[in-house]
Scaffold this motif. Structure first.
Motif: not given
Length: 396
Positions: A148-150, A174-179, A261-263
């Motif tokens: 997780p990025l945040g 090379d790009a985020p996955i969002e749930l 911002a962190a997320a």
């Protein structure tokens, strides 16, 4: 004929067809003869890892993987806007009920190998709709070792999508996955006559409801595809007036809390503005603009750059659609071509480049008669008889 990097002839002159290309007349707005978003495309650094993640971790189904594409002449530059000596490998994965995800891996003398930051122009992420964000994030971390990025965040009250929970994770794309998980009815949907989201799920990888059921726990489908833009108003106008998107809602957070911002993976102290749009009968696009933080890269990625991406529309007539896009400020890359050999024989396609750097492909594939379909039961999401203005019945 369409010349490389020059606008097409007017739609009325293209192939002697009506502007719609289907005899039904053009829609009030949008690409003539458009049926649906055909696929989303990401350029990745490791195609094997990206395919494995899409299939094993997300529960997708590999539909096909093509032989490497390269040309000894100027074809790659003219048609794909990349270095003439670039080569590409391409795979297509079916994700859930509606989404074709096309994965590219380029070898190129001049590509950028560093992925985009979230506030860079052209950065993208892919969001999945799940029932329980925390549970799905834990399972995705277990399956793929991503991080997780945040923290899991909740959209605050007062926003049109208040009550939505979300988290972003790293990925081999090379790009985020969002749930994301959302209330049954979002605040913006309570207004009379307000456009509504497409109801998600259930997760399956075939039009007939069969195929892989290995999605994340509680996964229902792709929620949206997101792209960072430098000018939100201009990008929204293009999507609505030229591509025929439908504005669902805007979400603006003027000062991002530190945890948000962190997320998001962006510097603290800034703001983010979003426009969320319905695209045809099956897809949702999110445009994001970040403000008040250290400047991001203003130049969108090329197709061969890590983090490069494009959006493809399935249309009834590629030549008419390309002519229309050229009339509305897009650069058409080369001429429409029909593939005459290999697993996608019969596919007619051409890339265009929008004024803000997004590549939009228009494509027409003969449903049910592509050669690859003779050797596998895997199926891409076909257009069938869909029309752009078809809508899933709204929630009560």
């Amino acid at each position: 004929m369409i010349s490389p990097d020059r606008p097409c002839a007017p739609a009325s002159a293209a192939a002697g067809l009506s502007p719609c290309g289907d005899g039904q007349g053009p829609p009030p707005r949008g690409v003539p003869g458009a049926q649906r978003v055909d696929h989303l495309a990401f350029t990745v650094s490791d195609l094997n890892a990206a395919i494995d993640f899409a299939v094993t971790a997300l529960g997708g189904e590999l539909v096909y993987r093509l032989a490497p594409l390269a040309h000894a002449d100027d074809w790659m530059r003219v048609h794909l806007d990349v270095h003439p000596r670039a080569s590409a490998e391409i795979a297509l994965v079916r994700l859930g009920p509606d989404t074709n995800l096309e994965l590219f891996a380029y070898q190129s003398p001049d590509h950028t190998s560093v992925p985009r930051a979230p506030h860079d122009a052209g950065h993208v992420h892919l969001a999945l709709h799940v029932m329980d964000v925390a549970r799905a994030a834990a399972e995705l971390t277990r399956r793929a070792g991503v991080s997780p990025l945040g923290p899991v965040c909740r959209v605050p009250d007062g926003q049109p999508d208040a009550g939505t929970h979300w988290v972003r994770l790293s990925s081999p794309f090379d790009a985020p996955i969002e749930l994301r998980s959302a209330p049954e009815v979002l605040p913006y949907e309570t207004g009379g006559g307000t456009p509504r989201r497409r109801p998600p799920g259930p997760w399956c990888n075939r039009d007939d409801g069969t195929g892989s059921q290995r999605g994340l726990p509680g996964a229902l489908g792709v929620d949206h595809f997101a792209r960072t833009v430098a000018d939100l108003n201009a990008a929204e106008r293009f999507f609505v007036d030229v591509l025929g998107a439908e504005l669902l809602y805007r979400n603006e957070q003027k000062v991002l809390p530190a945890d948000v911002a962190a997320a998001l993976g962006v510097p603290p102290g800034g703001a983010v503005r979003r426009a969320v749009l319905g695209m045809g009968p099956t897809d949702t696009i999110e445009l994001a603009c970040y403000e008040g933080m250290s400047a991001g890269n203003p130049h969108p990625p090329r197709n061969s750059d890590i983090g490069g991406n494009h959006l493809a529309l399935h249309v009834r007539d590629v030549d008419v659609a390309a002519a229309y896009l050229a009339e509305h400020g897009c650069i058409v890359l080369g001429q429409p071509e029909t593939i005459d050999e290999g697993p996608l024989t019969g596919d007619r396609w051409v890339y265009t480049r929008t004024p803000f750097g997004l590549y939009v492909e228009v494509v027409r594939m003969p449903d049910g008669t592509l050669p690859y379909e003779r050797t596998t039961t895997a199926r891409r999401r076909a257009a069938h008889e869909l029309s752009w203005t078809d809508r899933t019945p709204p929630r009560p």
